[in-house]
Motif scaffolding. Structure first.
Motif, PDB file in Angstrom:
ATOM      1  N   LEU A  92      -6.500   4.986  -3.816  1.00 51.07           N
ATOM      2  CA  LEU A  92      -5.623   6.051  -4.293  1.00 51.07           C
ATOM      3  C   LEU A  92      -6.420   7.352  -4.389  1.00 51.07           C
ATOM      4  O   LEU A  92      -7.631   7.328  -4.655  1.00 51.07           O
ATOM      5  CB  LEU A  92      -5.046   5.683  -5.670  1.00 51.07           C
ATOM      6  N   THR A 148       1.147   3.656  -3.297  1.00 46.21           N
ATOM      7  CA  THR A 148       0.577   4.989  -3.127  1.00 46.21           C
ATOM      8  C   THR A 148       1.598   6.060  -3.480  1.00 46.21           C
ATOM      9  O   THR A 148       1.276   7.055  -4.142  1.00 46.21           O
ATOM     10  CB  THR A 148       0.084   5.190  -1.678  1.00 46.21           C
ATOM     11  N   ASP A 206      -3.234   4.605 -12.246  1.00 45.19           N
ATOM     12  CA  ASP A 206      -3.949   4.215 -11.029  1.00 45.19           C
ATOM     13  C   ASP A 206      -4.647   2.866 -11.203  1.00 45.19           C
ATOM     14  O   ASP A 206      -4.651   2.040 -10.279  1.00 45.19           O
ATOM     15  CB  ASP A 206      -4.955   5.295 -10.615  1.00 45.19           C
ATOM     16  N   ARG A 234       0.833  -1.206   0.000  1.00 47.67           N
ATOM     17  CA  ARG A 234       0.000   0.000   0.000  1.00 47.67           C
ATOM     18  C   ARG A 234       0.862   1.249   0.000  1.00 47.67           C
ATOM     19  O   ARG A 234       0.618   2.192  -0.757  1.00 47.67           O
ATOM     20  CB  ARG A 234      -0.934   0.018   1.214  1.00 47.67           C
TER      21      ARG A 234
END
Length: 406
Positions: free
Chosen positions: A397, A128, A329, A124
């Motif tokens: 996101l 990110t 993304d 994560r």
């Protein structure tokens, strides 16, 4: 305007596990402030009047990325983006590497001790930051001197400028450890000329600096001896104008081209062999070419296929093909699902087995499961593209706040 400029420039893990457990035990005995200082030392900061440079600082493990590094990079880059007195940012590595990728050996030990939440946090945090970099509002210069693999490419290639050198070694070797090219790799590999992305993803082959320039992974090339001049010149700039930064980089850049043996010189043959829909068809095409021409490149590619995880090959090919129609993304969210599946051992233990064989015990004899392409079912592959379970959240996101990178 800056997003358009970035888009135009976009295409123009020997990590080890050194002293991690001992360091962890030592950190646990220190005051909170000392722990913070120790973790902050993994990313150093160099300040100039109008810019800041993040220095990846784990040279003993080729600057392999940890969760703490991803979190600190996110914090620093957010602060710098919001500071009107900072015009642009840069990133470089300590020692002989830019960054060899994520610290997968640490992940291996976390998986084997049941610390899955820590593994999820690693992905994560890293993904990110990569999205944040791909939508960054200020120019970013990555100095890719030395080893630049896996996650190391992830924290640099989405940025605006990437300077390769005569010591740069690029690769996405994840299939060799039973994983898939992640950290945004499916996004940028899928946008390389022809089917070069499939080749790099499936075989894990390396590119040098001149090859990175030729295929668009790097925006500039400079001999290592010129790097101090580049850094000195960048440090003097008082600007947030990408064109001014580009002019400065070009001043010390060198014109280079790949040698005759480079895969870049074999794009036509590569496209003929890697354009097929399945891994089996790609291998058949390579065998046919090798039989007709006895070409050393084909023979080498076939040998590489034999070293990789059959499941990873099929998962990675599907990943690259899907990425061609996705934004950054979307790629990261899909890769997050794939990564959690890869470390969960629900379908296969290939990731742990690959890391064990190549980086922990180093017997170089992984026992893949399934052991052959014929035994890899379509359901196994599709499983990698779904959530772990109905309660597992997808990667979140800030797409509503930051423009998606296409």
């Amino acid at each position: 305007m800056m997003q358009r400029f970035k888009a135009a420039l976009l295409l123009r893990r020997n990590p080890h596990f050194p002293r991690f457990l001992n360091q962890y035990r030592a950190l646990c005995s220190l005051p909170d402030s000392a722990v913070t200082d120790e973790l902050d030392d993994q990313v150093l900061v160099e300040g100039k009047p109008w810019s800041r440079t993040a220095i990846l600082n784990r040279p003993s493990v080729l600057n392999a990325l940890s969760t703490a590094m991803g979190a600190r990079l996110q914090k620093l880059y957010t602060c710098w983006e919001n500071d009107p007195d900072i015009g642009f940012v840069a990133m470089k590595g300590s020692g002989r590497a830019f960054c060899a990728g994520g610290d997968v050996v640490t992940l291996y030990h976390l998986i084997n001790t049941g610390k899955m939440d820590d593994c999820k946090e690693f992905f994560r945090t890293l993904y990110t930051f990569i999205y944040f970099l791909g939508t960054y509002l200020k120019p970013n210069v990555a100095l890719l001197n030395g080893i630049t693999m896996g996650g190391g490419a992830g924290v640099s290639i989405p940025g605006m400028f990437r300077v390769a050198t005569d010591k740069t070694v690029f690769a996405t070797p994840e299939t060799l450890i039973g994983f898939h090219p992640d950290a945004g790799a499916s996004f940028y590999l899928s946008r390389l000329p022809g089917h070069l992305g499939e080749y790099l993803a499936l075989t894990g082959d390396k590119l040098n600096g001149s090859e990175m320039i030729a295929c668009g992974l790097a925006t500039h090339y400079a001999h290592t001896a010129r790097l101090p001049l580049i850094e000195e010149q960048l440090g003097k700039l008082v600007t947030d104008d990408p064109s001014v930064i580009e002019t400065s980089l070009e001043k010390y850049s060198d014109l280079v081209s790949p040698d005759k043996q480079s895969v870049i010189k074999r794009i036509e043959m590569l496209d003929r062999t890697f354009c097929h829909d399945t891994v089996e068809e790609i291998i058949d095409a390579l065998e046919s070419e090798a039989g007709k021409t006895n070409d050393a490149w084909c023979i080498s590619a076939l040998r590489r296929f034999k070293e990789t995880s059959p499941l990873s090959l099929k998962v990675s090919l599907k990943s690259i093909r899907e990425a061609r129609f996705q934004t950054l993304d979307q790629c990261l969210i899909r890769e997050y699902r794939m990564s959690l599946q890869g470390i969960s051992n629900q379908v296969s233990r290939d990731f742990c087995e690959g890391v064990r064989a190549r980086m922990v015990e180093k017997d170089l004899a992984p026992k893949w499961d399934p052991p052959s392409l014929e035994r890899v079912s379509e359901d196994m592959v599709l499983h990698y593209f779904s959530r772990l379970n109905e309660f597992e959240p997808d990667l979140e996101l800030p797409t509503k706040l930051r423009e998606a990178f296409t």
